[in-house]
Write a protein that holds these residues in place. Sequence first.
Motif, PDB file in Angstrom:
ATOM      1  N   ALA A 181       0.779  -1.102  -0.039  1.00  0.00           N
ATOM      2  CA  ALA A 181       0.158  -0.013  -0.059  1.00  0.00           C
ATOM      3  C   ALA A 181       0.821   1.273   0.107  1.00  0.00           C
ATOM      4  O   ALA A 181       0.587   2.198  -0.872  1.00  0.00           O
ATOM      5  CB  ALA A 181      -1.000  -0.040   1.257  1.00  0.00           C
ATOM      6  N   LYS A 182       1.884   1.294   0.758  1.00  0.00           N
ATOM      7  CA  LYS A 182       2.726   2.439   0.706  1.00  0.00           C
ATOM      8  C   LYS A 182       3.541   2.393  -0.717  1.00  0.00           C
ATOM      9  O   LYS A 182       3.483   3.869  -1.308  1.00  0.00           O
ATOM     10  CB  LYS A 182       4.207   2.221   1.599  1.00  0.00           C
ATOM     11  N   LEU A 183       3.982   1.279  -1.281  1.00  0.00           N
ATOM     12  CA  LEU A 183       4.344   1.591  -2.649  1.00  0.00           C
ATOM     13  C   LEU A 183       3.572   2.146  -3.809  1.00  0.00           C
ATOM     14  O   LEU A 183       3.910   3.071  -4.286  1.00  0.00           O
ATOM     15  CB  LEU A 183       4.854   0.171  -3.196  1.00  0.00           C
ATOM     16  N   MET A 184       2.335   1.538  -3.525  1.00  0.00           N
ATOM     17  CA  MET A 184       1.322   1.916  -4.553  1.00  0.00           C
ATOM     18  C   MET A 184       0.738   3.531  -4.361  1.00  0.00           C
ATOM     19  O   MET A 184       0.447   4.291  -5.258  1.00  0.00           O
ATOM     20  CB  MET A 184       0.011   1.268  -4.602  1.00  0.00           C
ATOM     21  N   SER A 185       0.562   4.098  -3.167  1.00  0.00           N
ATOM     22  CA  SER A 185       0.399   5.425  -2.860  1.00  0.00           C
ATOM     23  C   SER A 185       1.684   6.093  -3.346  1.00  0.00           C
ATOM     24  O   SER A 185       1.245   7.426  -3.998  1.00  0.00           O
ATOM     25  CB  SER A 185       0.258   5.452  -1.352  1.00  0.00           C
ATOM     26  N   TYR A 186       2.822   5.793  -3.135  1.00  0.00           N
ATOM     27  CA  TYR A 186       4.007   6.586  -3.507  1.00  0.00           C
ATOM     28  C   TYR A 186       3.964   6.627  -5.172  1.00  0.00           C
ATOM     29  O   TYR A 186       4.104   7.738  -5.974  1.00  0.00           O
ATOM     30  CB  TYR A 186       5.245   6.136  -3.222  1.00  0.00           C
ATOM     31  N   PHE A 187       3.883   5.406  -5.851  1.00  0.00           N
ATOM     32  CA  PHE A 187       3.835   5.497  -7.311  1.00  0.00           C
ATOM     33  C   PHE A 187       2.744   6.146  -7.778  1.00  0.00           C
ATOM     34  O   PHE A 187       2.686   6.659  -9.031  1.00  0.00           O
ATOM     35  CB  PHE A 187       3.820   3.838  -7.701  1.00  0.00           C
ATOM     36  N   SER A 188       1.632   6.163  -7.311  1.00  0.00           N
ATOM     37  CA  SER A 188       0.329   6.793  -7.777  1.00  0.00           C
ATOM     38  C   SER A 188       0.458   8.452  -7.627  1.00  0.00           C
ATOM     39  O   SER A 188       0.092   9.027  -8.805  1.00  0.00           O
ATOM     40  CB  SER A 188      -0.981   6.501  -6.912  1.00  0.00           C
ATOM     41  N   ALA A 189       1.254   8.744  -6.676  1.00  0.00           N
ATOM     42  CA  ALA A 189       1.580  10.295  -6.430  1.00  0.00           C
ATOM     43  C   ALA A 189       2.560  10.753  -7.555  1.00  0.00           C
ATOM     44  O   ALA A 189       2.700  11.679  -8.187  1.00  0.00           O
ATOM     45  CB  ALA A 189       2.110  10.706  -5.189  1.00  0.00           C
ATOM     46  N   GLU A 190       3.489   9.585  -8.021  1.00  0.00           N
ATOM     47  CA  GLU A 190       4.542   9.971  -8.861  1.00  0.00           C
ATOM     48  C   GLU A 190       3.907  10.120 -10.241  1.00  0.00           C
ATOM     49  O   GLU A 190       3.978  11.052 -11.068  1.00  0.00           O
ATOM     50  CB  GLU A 190       5.984   8.923  -8.697  1.00  0.00           C
ATOM     51  N   ALA A 191       2.970   9.231 -10.499  1.00  0.00           N
ATOM     52  CA  ALA A 191       2.450   9.064 -11.958  1.00  0.00           C
ATOM     53  C   ALA A 191       1.503  10.219 -11.971  1.00  0.00           C
ATOM     54  O   ALA A 191       1.435  10.679 -13.344  1.00  0.00           O
ATOM     55  CB  ALA A 191       1.431   7.764 -11.953  1.00  0.00           C
ATOM     56  N   GLN A 192       0.869  10.697 -11.073  1.00  0.00           N
ATOM     57  CA  GLN A 192      -0.025  11.862 -11.084  1.00  0.00           C
ATOM     58  C   GLN A 192       0.713  13.133 -11.529  1.00  0.00           C
ATOM     59  O   GLN A 192       0.404  13.930 -12.322  1.00  0.00           O
ATOM     60  CB  GLN A 192      -0.732  12.080  -9.927  1.00  0.00           C
ATOM     61  N   ARG A 193       1.959  13.304 -10.811  1.00  0.00           N
ATOM     62  CA  ARG A 193       2.785  14.387 -10.671  1.00  0.00           C
ATOM     63  C   ARG A 193       3.420  14.567 -12.136  1.00  0.00           C
ATOM     64  O   ARG A 193       3.596  15.437 -12.761  1.00  0.00           O
ATOM     65  CB  ARG A 193       4.073  14.294  -9.697  1.00  0.00           C
ATOM     66  N   ARG A 194       3.742  13.261 -12.861  1.00  0.00           N
ATOM     67  CA  ARG A 194       4.399  13.198 -14.092  1.00  0.00           C
ATOM     68  C   ARG A 194       3.457  13.114 -15.288  1.00  0.00           C
ATOM     69  O   ARG A 194       3.902  13.332 -16.475  1.00  0.00           O
ATOM     70  CB  ARG A 194       5.387  12.164 -14.064  1.00  0.00           C
ATOM     71  N   GLY A 195       2.179  12.869 -14.873  1.00  0.00           N
ATOM     72  CA  GLY A 195       1.267  12.718 -16.079  1.00  0.00           C
ATOM     73  C   GLY A 195       1.099  11.663 -16.798  1.00  0.00           C
ATOM     74  O   GLY A 195       0.942  11.680 -17.945  1.00  0.00           O
ATOM     75  N   GLY A 196       1.598  10.506 -16.339  1.00  0.00           N
ATOM     76  CA  GLY A 196       1.901   9.226 -16.857  1.00  0.00           C
ATOM     77  C   GLY A 196       2.179   8.147 -16.086  1.00  0.00           C
ATOM     78  O   GLY A 196       2.719   8.426 -14.782  1.00  0.00           O
ATOM     79  N   TYR A 197       1.939   6.899 -16.778  1.00  0.00           N
ATOM     80  CA  TYR A 197       2.286   5.580 -15.996  1.00  0.00           C
ATOM     81  C   TYR A 197       3.769   5.287 -16.089  1.00  0.00           C
ATOM     82  O   TYR A 197       4.145   4.308 -15.186  1.00  0.00           O
ATOM     83  CB  TYR A 197       1.547   4.530 -16.351  1.00  0.00           C
ATOM     84  N   GLU A 198       4.399   6.083 -16.628  1.00  0.00           N
ATOM     85  CA  GLU A 198       5.938   5.786 -16.739  1.00  0.00           C
ATOM     86  C   GLU A 198       6.729   6.697 -16.466  1.00  0.00           C
ATOM     87  O   GLU A 198       6.617   7.913 -16.887  1.00  0.00           O
ATOM     88  CB  GLU A 198       6.399   5.295 -18.329  1.00  0.00           C
ATOM     89  N   PHE A 199       7.862   6.424 -15.193  1.00  0.00           N
ATOM     90  CA  PHE A 199       8.342   7.679 -14.694  1.00  0.00           C
ATOM     91  C   PHE A 199       9.739   7.153 -14.034  1.00  0.00           C
ATOM     92  O   PHE A 199       9.870   5.673 -13.785  1.00  0.00           O
ATOM     93  CB  PHE A 199       7.925   8.425 -13.675  1.00  0.00           C
ATOM     94  N   ASP A 200      10.584   8.020 -13.797  1.00  0.00           N
ATOM     95  CA  ASP A 200      11.868   7.631 -12.928  1.00  0.00           C
ATOM     96  C   ASP A 200      11.658   8.101 -11.503  1.00  0.00           C
ATOM     97  O   ASP A 200      10.954   9.164 -11.523  1.00  0.00           O
ATOM     98  CB  ASP A 200      12.980   8.030 -13.681  1.00  0.00           C
ATOM     99  N   ILE A 201      12.072   7.426 -10.539  1.00  0.00           N
ATOM    100  CA  ILE A 201      12.020   8.082  -9.269  1.00  0.00           C
ATOM    101  C   ILE A 201      13.486   8.567  -8.715  1.00  0.00           C
ATOM    102  O   ILE A 201      14.463   7.877  -9.305  1.00  0.00           O
ATOM    103  CB  ILE A 201      11.600   6.897  -8.184  1.00  0.00           C
ATOM    104  N   PRO A 202      13.618   9.304  -7.766  1.00  0.00           N
ATOM    105  CA  PRO A 202      14.812   9.817  -7.305  1.00  0.00           C
ATOM    106  C   PRO A 202      15.740   8.896  -6.577  1.00  0.00           C
ATOM    107  O   PRO A 202      16.715   9.621  -6.131  1.00  0.00           O
ATOM    108  CB  PRO A 202      14.773  11.150  -6.934  1.00  0.00           C
ATOM    109  N   PHE A 203      14.965   7.785  -6.148  1.00  0.00           N
ATOM    110  CA  PHE A 203      15.478   7.186  -5.009  1.00  0.00           C
ATOM    111  C   PHE A 203      16.278   5.786  -5.532  1.00  0.00           C
ATOM    112  O   PHE A 203      15.675   5.137  -6.411  1.00  0.00           O
ATOM    113  CB  PHE A 203      14.701   6.848  -3.932  1.00  0.00           C
ATOM    114  N   SER A 204      17.335   5.251  -4.962  1.00  0.00           N
ATOM    115  CA  SER A 204      17.598   3.804  -5.046  1.00  0.00           C
ATOM    116  C   SER A 204      16.690   2.899  -4.021  1.00  0.00           C
ATOM    117  O   SER A 204      15.958   3.527  -3.464  1.00  0.00           O
ATOM    118  CB  SER A 204      19.119   3.543  -4.714  1.00  0.00           C
ATOM    119  N   ARG A 205      16.905   1.597  -4.148  1.00  0.00           N
ATOM    120  CA  ARG A 205      16.208   0.943  -3.630  1.00  0.00           C
ATOM    121  C   ARG A 205      16.283   1.061  -1.850  1.00  0.00           C
ATOM    122  O   ARG A 205      15.232   1.275  -1.201  1.00  0.00           O
ATOM    123  CB  ARG A 205      16.585  -0.688  -3.876  1.00  0.00           C
TER     124      ARG A 205
END
Length: 232
Positions: free
Chosen positions: A158-182
């Motif tokens: 749930a934490k991952l999907m919350s984060y990915f959802s916010a990133e997708a909305q911010r970038r305007g698409g389902y494909e994106f790079d995140i600024p963090f390593s694992r």
Amino acid sequence: MKKFFPVLHTAALFSGISDEELAAMLSCLGARLDTFPKGSRLLRAGDTVEEVGLVLTGSALIVQEDIWGNRNILSKAGPGQTFAEVFACAPGAVLNVSVEAESAVTVMFLRIKHILSVCPSACSHHSRIIRNLLGELAEKNLRLNEKLTHMGQRTTRAKLMSYFSAEAQRRGGYEFDIPFSRQQLADYLGVERSGLSLELGKMRDEGLLDFHKSHFLLKTPESDSVSSYNLI
């Protein structure tokens, strides 16, 4: 300092300010440059600060650590982004975070009292930088609230999907790079790296997403709605 003007013009703090105004302002604001090697601390918890840091090259992590050494990454600052402005704006406030050089980093420090008070020359652009600073503080507050939303989820998925959802909305698409390593992503979300990696593998096997290093692709289900993903 002129060689850094292209980076400074990307900074929200100097939005709408010309080269001529910028040259005058840097002198007015007591700007100074400093460089730090990878892994060093730019600022340490317990310090008091009177300057805003603005990253010119490289990147820095804003990290909170407890006495046992557990790390919580609050945010990351890259070229054109600032740090420590909240603490600098509160005279005498003690840092409860550290700022760490993720890579070799060059930083411009600006005296906060010179930003918040009208300079002797009463430059016309001074009010603009104050508005820019307020806007940046508001943006940082929104990002912190967003992080709390992610961390407030009950499971690692749930934490991952919350984060990915916010990133997708911010970038305007389902494909994106995140600024963090694992490891950094685990520290940001407040989970164990092993559990995070295991969950990512499960989500990929289930066809929810695909990824390579820090590049992610969210796969839409038949309903074409990210919100219908099973987050349990």
